[in-house]
Structure formats: C-alpha cells, structure tokens
Motif scaffolding. Sequence first.
Motif, mmCIF file in Angstrom:
data_model
loop_
_atom_site.group_PDB
_atom_site.id
_atom_site.type_symbol
_atom_site.label_atom_id
_atom_site.label_comp_id
_atom_site.label_asym_id
_atom_site.label_seq_id
_atom_site.Cartn_x
_atom_site.Cartn_y
_atom_site.Cartn_z
ATOM 1 N N GLU A 98 45.153 35.505 45.858
ATOM 2 C CA GLU A 98 44.477 34.267 45.494
ATOM 3 C C GLU A 98 43.074 34.504 44.929
ATOM 4 O OE1 GLU A 98 45.907 31.284 45.599
ATOM 5 O OE2 GLU A 98 47.760 32.213 46.273
ATOM 6 N N ASP A 99 42.411 35.588 45.376
ATOM 7 C CA ASP A 99 41.028 35.787 44.918
ATOM 8 C C ASP A 99 40.828 37.061 44.104
ATOM 9 O OD1 ASP A 99 40.095 36.526 48.361
ATOM 10 O OD2 ASP A 99 41.125 37.765 46.886
ATOM 11 N N ILE A 100 41.922 37.738 43.745
ATOM 12 C CA ILE A 100 41.803 39.026 43.053
ATOM 13 C C ILE A 100 41.087 38.900 41.708
ATOM 14 C CG2 ILE A 100 44.040 38.942 41.867
ATOM 15 C CD1 ILE A 100 42.626 42.055 43.524
ATOM 16 N N LEU A 101 41.251 37.761 41.022
ATOM 17 C CA LEU A 101 40.626 37.591 39.709
ATOM 18 C C LEU A 101 39.325 36.796 39.759
ATOM 19 C CD1 LEU A 101 43.764 36.948 37.448
ATOM 20 C CD2 LEU A 101 42.510 39.080 37.796
ATOM 21 N N ASP A 102 38.818 36.571 40.971
ATOM 22 C CA ASP A 102 37.537 35.866 41.098
ATOM 23 C C ASP A 102 36.379 36.723 40.603
ATOM 24 O OD1 ASP A 102 38.767 33.666 42.089
ATOM 25 O OD2 ASP A 102 38.200 33.984 44.184
ATOM 26 N N ASN A 103 36.523 38.041 40.728
ATOM 27 C CA ASN A 103 35.474 38.946 40.262
ATOM 28 C C ASN A 103 35.453 38.956 38.729
ATOM 29 O OD1 ASN A 103 34.634 41.774 39.242
ATOM 30 N ND2 ASN A 103 33.810 41.697 41.311
ATOM 31 N N PRO A 104 34.316 38.653 38.098
ATOM 32 C CA PRO A 104 34.263 38.544 36.629
ATOM 33 C C PRO A 104 34.589 39.845 35.897
ATOM 34 C CG PRO A 104 32.058 38.387 37.597
ATOM 35 C CD PRO A 104 33.024 38.302 38.723
ATOM 36 N N THR A 105 34.178 40.984 36.463
ATOM 37 C CA THR A 105 34.474 42.272 35.819
ATOM 38 C C THR A 105 35.965 42.562 35.874
ATOM 39 O OG1 THR A 105 32.304 43.143 36.418
ATOM 40 C CG2 THR A 105 33.982 44.751 35.826
ATOM 41 N N ARG A 106 36.572 42.282 37.043
ATOM 42 C CA ARG A 106 38.010 42.515 37.191
ATOM 43 C C ARG A 106 38.797 41.593 36.271
ATOM 44 N NH1 ARG A 106 38.624 41.629 42.574
ATOM 45 N NH2 ARG A 106 37.584 43.611 42.944
ATOM 46 N N LEU A 107 38.351 40.361 36.154
ATOM 47 C CA LEU A 107 39.009 39.407 35.261
ATOM 48 C C LEU A 107 38.904 39.879 33.812
ATOM 49 C CD1 LEU A 107 40.371 36.689 34.673
ATOM 50 C CD2 LEU A 107 38.097 35.640 34.655
ATOM 51 N N LYS A 108 37.736 40.407 33.453
ATOM 52 C CA LYS A 108 37.515 40.903 32.092
ATOM 53 C C LYS A 108 38.482 42.056 31.773
ATOM 54 C CE LYS A 108 33.169 41.420 31.044
ATOM 55 N NZ LYS A 108 31.821 42.056 30.872
ATOM 56 N N ILE A 109 38.659 42.953 32.741
ATOM 57 C CA ILE A 109 39.578 44.082 32.554
ATOM 58 C C ILE A 109 41.014 43.579 32.418
ATOM 59 C CG2 ILE A 109 40.585 46.135 33.648
ATOM 60 C CD1 ILE A 109 37.826 46.616 34.942
ATOM 61 N N PHE A 110 41.390 42.643 33.293
ATOM 62 C CA PHE A 110 42.748 42.091 33.254
ATOM 63 C C PHE A 110 43.042 41.450 31.902
ATOM 64 C CE2 PHE A 110 45.436 38.266 33.873
ATOM 65 C CZ PHE A 110 46.631 38.909 34.139
ATOM 66 N N LEU A 111 42.115 40.648 31.401
ATOM 67 C CA LEU A 111 42.315 39.969 30.116
ATOM 68 C C LEU A 111 42.367 40.970 28.964
ATOM 69 C CD1 LEU A 111 39.980 36.861 30.580
ATOM 70 C CD2 LEU A 111 42.482 36.928 30.681
ATOM 71 N N TYR A 112 41.590 42.049 29.080
ATOM 72 C CA TYR A 112 41.605 43.084 28.043
ATOM 73 C C TYR A 112 42.968 43.773 27.995
ATOM 74 C CZ TYR A 112 40.265 47.077 25.202
ATOM 75 O OH TYR A 112 40.203 48.022 24.204
ATOM 76 N N VAL A 113 43.504 44.111 29.182
ATOM 77 C CA VAL A 113 44.825 44.751 29.247
ATOM 78 C C VAL A 113 45.898 43.804 28.724
ATOM 79 C CG1 VAL A 113 46.595 45.684 30.802
ATOM 80 C CG2 VAL A 113 44.187 46.278 31.154
ATOM 81 N N LEU A 114 45.764 42.532 29.068
ATOM 82 C CA LEU A 114 46.715 41.517 28.615
ATOM 83 C C LEU A 114 46.746 41.445 27.087
ATOM 84 C CD1 LEU A 114 48.568 39.360 29.956
ATOM 85 C CD2 LEU A 114 46.709 37.730 29.652
ATOM 86 N N LYS A 115 45.563 41.547 26.486
ATOM 87 C CA LYS A 115 45.436 41.446 25.030
ATOM 88 C C LYS A 115 45.737 42.768 24.329
ATOM 89 C CE LYS A 115 42.196 39.816 21.491
ATOM 90 N NZ LYS A 115 40.805 39.357 21.228
#
Length: 222
Positions: free
Chosen positions: A73-90
């Motif tokens: 539920e909170d794994i993507l709350d961290n902005p840096t982690r979210l940034k990495i996730f979105l980069y991998v997604l793209k």
Amino acid sequence: MWEELGDKEKKILKIIQEYLNDNKVFEIEKIITYIIARFRLNKININKEGIKIAIDSLIDKNYIVEGSKLSREDILDNPTRLKIFLYVLKNPGCYFNKIINELNIPNNVGIWHINMLLKFRFIKSGVFLNHDLYYFPTLDFKKVKLIHFLSKKRTKRIISHLKDKINGINKTKISEELNMHPNTVTKYLDILESFKLVKKKKVGRSIMFSLTTKIDELKLEI
C-alpha cells in the motif's frame, strides 16, 4: 496485477500497517501476537492458525514482504522510488547504470529502491548481455530483450547499414564499412538472427546477410 483481498485479509493488513508504523520490520511471529491482541481488544474471534493463513495469503499476493517495514500500500509513496518505477514502466529493458544516471540518483539509493520494487514485484529483472534488465511484470522477457538490444547504438548502425543491401552483404564488408571489429559484427548478427530480424544465404563462397520483413513491423527509428 494485484489480487483482491477478502474481508479478513483487509482487516489483518490494516493491523499490520499499524504495527509497521511503530516497528522496524515485519516479523511473522511477533506480528501474529500483536494481531491476536488487537482482535481480542475489538472482540473479534479468530485463532492463530486463521491469522497465519491470512498472512501467508497477503505474502503470496505481494501485499507484504517478511523482513521489510513496507507494505504494498505504501511502496510507491516514496518519490524517488515512484520515479524509478515510472522510468522502468516507460523504458522496459533499462539497466541499473542507465536508471541512476538518467534520474541523477546516488548508487546506494538506487540499489535500495530497486530492491524494494523487486521484492514487492512492482518490477521484474532478467539477465541479458551481462546486464540486469528491469521491466514491468506483465511484459514477456523475450520482448524486453529485443527492446533493449534495438536501443543499442551498434545494433542501430548495423540495421541501418543493411537496409539498402537488398541482395545482402557479408560480415567482412560490414566490419570494414562500419569500422567495427569482426567479432562484434558476428555477435550482433547472431542476436539479430535469433530475433528473426536478419536472414542469411550462401552465395558462392560467401554468407550474405540481409534484413527480414519482420524489421518493417517494428517501425524502428534508425
């Protein structure tokens, strides 16, 4: 991607999240005792085995990971982690150095956040050409390898060079005309052939290489 939770699992997940707010890591035995106490306080009747089954289900569904303070539920709350996730997604097929350089993230920070994303299966990884490639879990790894390989400068140069060679060209000519080592040319042609993007035929004593029609389906920007 994520499986739905039953009412019992939702209640237990909520208590686990409360527990993790005050404790460093998720440890099953300690948390079971905590959940039993919370249920008794609220006069909810559930035995230890029932709690254990629900926790195992939450782990199987990637909502929690033993040994981590984080939950899904909170794994993507961290902005840096979210940034990495979105980069991998793209950018499926990206690798560690590319991620940290493109996003300007320190090495140790990148390692930590990527490991968290892997633990909770927000992303997956696979090895290709001595790189750990990261990608979204629903993608086929063969496609990820192709995306990564086609992004390489040498691959683009070879494909571009083959485009106007309708009758094919041999390895020696490719090596000379692109000023590329023969072993490198061989390696790249072999991989392109494995992806069915290049075909070869024997003409006299020479083996001639040319592009297949599959290359047009990819609509590459070379």
